[in-house]
Write an enzyme that holds these catalytic residues in place. Structure first.
Site, PDB file in Angstrom:
ATOM      1  N   ASP A 184       0.590  -4.284   0.131  1.00 54.38           N
ATOM      2  CA  ASP A 184      -0.464  -5.090   0.731  1.00 54.38           C
ATOM      3  C   ASP A 184      -1.524  -4.106   1.193  1.00 54.38           C
ATOM      4  OD1 ASP A 184      -1.664  -7.527   1.249  1.00 54.38           O
ATOM      5  OD2 ASP A 184      -0.910  -7.643   3.294  1.00 54.38           O
ATOM      6  N   LYS A 223      -4.635  -5.044  -9.669  1.00 56.32           N
ATOM      7  CA  LYS A 223      -3.687  -4.121  -9.034  1.00 56.32           C
ATOM      8  C   LYS A 223      -2.653  -3.630 -10.043  1.00 56.32           C
ATOM      9  CE  LYS A 223      -3.432  -5.597  -4.199  1.00 56.32           C
ATOM     10  NZ  LYS A 223      -2.509  -6.098  -3.170  1.00 56.32           N
ATOM     11  N   GLY A 266     -12.474  -6.389  -5.740  1.00 54.57           N
ATOM     12  CA  GLY A 266     -12.445  -6.588  -4.287  1.00 54.57           C
ATOM     13  C   GLY A 266     -13.691  -6.043  -3.608  1.00 54.57           C
ATOM     14  N   TYR A 267     -13.484  -5.213  -2.587  1.00 55.33           N
ATOM     15  CA  TYR A 267     -14.589  -4.676  -1.783  1.00 55.33           C
ATOM     16  C   TYR A 267     -15.169  -3.371  -2.351  1.00 55.33           C
ATOM     17  CZ  TYR A 267     -13.011  -7.963   1.832  1.00 55.33           C
ATOM     18  OH  TYR A 267     -12.673  -9.097   2.535  1.00 55.33           O
ATOM     19  N   HIS A 293      -6.679   4.809  -1.444  1.00 53.92           N
ATOM     20  CA  HIS A 293      -5.589   4.442  -0.541  1.00 53.92           C
ATOM     21  C   HIS A 293      -4.331   4.080  -1.324  1.00 53.92           C
ATOM     22  CE1 HIS A 293      -8.298   1.299  -1.755  1.00 53.92           C
ATOM     23  NE2 HIS A 293      -7.345   0.411  -1.615  1.00 53.92           N
ATOM     24  N   ARG A 294      -4.512   3.266  -2.387  1.00 56.50           N
ATOM     25  CA  ARG A 294      -3.363   2.836  -3.183  1.00 56.50           C
ATOM     26  C   ARG A 294      -2.745   4.028  -3.901  1.00 56.50           C
ATOM     27  NH1 ARG A 294      -5.595  -1.259  -5.230  1.00 56.50           N
ATOM     28  NH2 ARG A 294      -4.884  -2.658  -3.614  1.00 56.50           N
ATOM     29  N   THR A 328       3.349  -8.273  -7.806  1.00 59.50           N
ATOM     30  CA  THR A 328       1.961  -8.688  -7.572  1.00 59.50           C
ATOM     31  C   THR A 328       1.543  -9.681  -8.641  1.00 59.50           C
ATOM     32  OG1 THR A 328      -0.328  -7.951  -7.262  1.00 59.50           O
ATOM     33  CG2 THR A 328       0.946  -6.789  -8.928  1.00 59.50           C
TER      34      THR A 328
END
Length: 194
Positions: free
Chosen positions: A68, A12, A149-150, A176-177, A7
């Site tokens: 991703d 991240k 991000g969001y 999620h990650r 990445t």
């Protein structure tokens, strides 16, 4: 165990390094002197994760993984999805992306959304995929300053605060990650000699 994380996103890298602390030594692209922009031209999260991992494996012959992630909003036919980073344009501006989402949902009562991460691991020439999903809703305005991000507009199910309000410690336990990374860890533990 050492793995390259394919990445160029410093947020991240920091997040994943924090989740994997003490379990896996993360090698960054800088550490292997990879400064190219790795292509993300697939139309699925799985495809992009595989493209990035495959690029590092082919060019540097190292065990590696890539992810991703997409924000999938029910009322927008699961957009922005694979285009989450560049939803408002090629310059990948998080502020513009959030504003576009909020604008698209302005008159929408269904604000259900989910974050989905797919990790592709290439190890000893074999490929493995791991997925993490967290459901939630999109808020009506931005809330909180943490994360990236969001995060300021995504409120995970079961919480009354956005990822940006919950902070790194909580987010790294439930995101999620983190779910996808835990699956990756379980797999790595299962194949390591005792």
């Amino acid at each position: 165990m050492k793995l390259v994380f394919a990445t160029n996103n410093p947020h991240k890298l920091q997040e994943v390094s924090s989740i994997l602390k003490g379990k896996v030594d993360i090698i960054s692209l800088d550490d292997v002197h990879c400064h190219e922009e790795i292509p993300e031209t697939a139309d699925t999260l799985e495809g992009n994760a595989l493209l990035k991992a495959d690029y590092i494996h082919k060019h540097y012959h190292l065990n590696c993984f890539a992810d991703d992630t997409g924000l999938e909003i029910e009322a927008l036919n699961n957009e922005p999805g694979v285009y989450s980073a560049r939803y408002a344009g090629a310059e990948k501006n998080p502020e513009a992306n959030m504003l576009k989402v909020l604008q698209q949902l302005k008159n929408q009562s269904n604000r259900k959304a989910r974050f989905r991460t797919v990790i592709a691991l290439i190890m000893d020439g074999k490929t493995y995929l791991f997925e993490g999903i967290i459901n939630g809703t999109i808020t009506k305005d931005k809330q909180g300053n943490a994360g990236f991000g969001y995060d300021p507009i995504f409120m995970p199910e079961g919480y009354e605060h956005t990822f940006a309000e919950l902070g790194e410690e909580v987010k790294n336990k439930i995101s999620h990650r983190s779910i996808a990374i835990k699956k990756l860890c379980e797999f790595l533990n299962s194949i390591q000699p005792r």
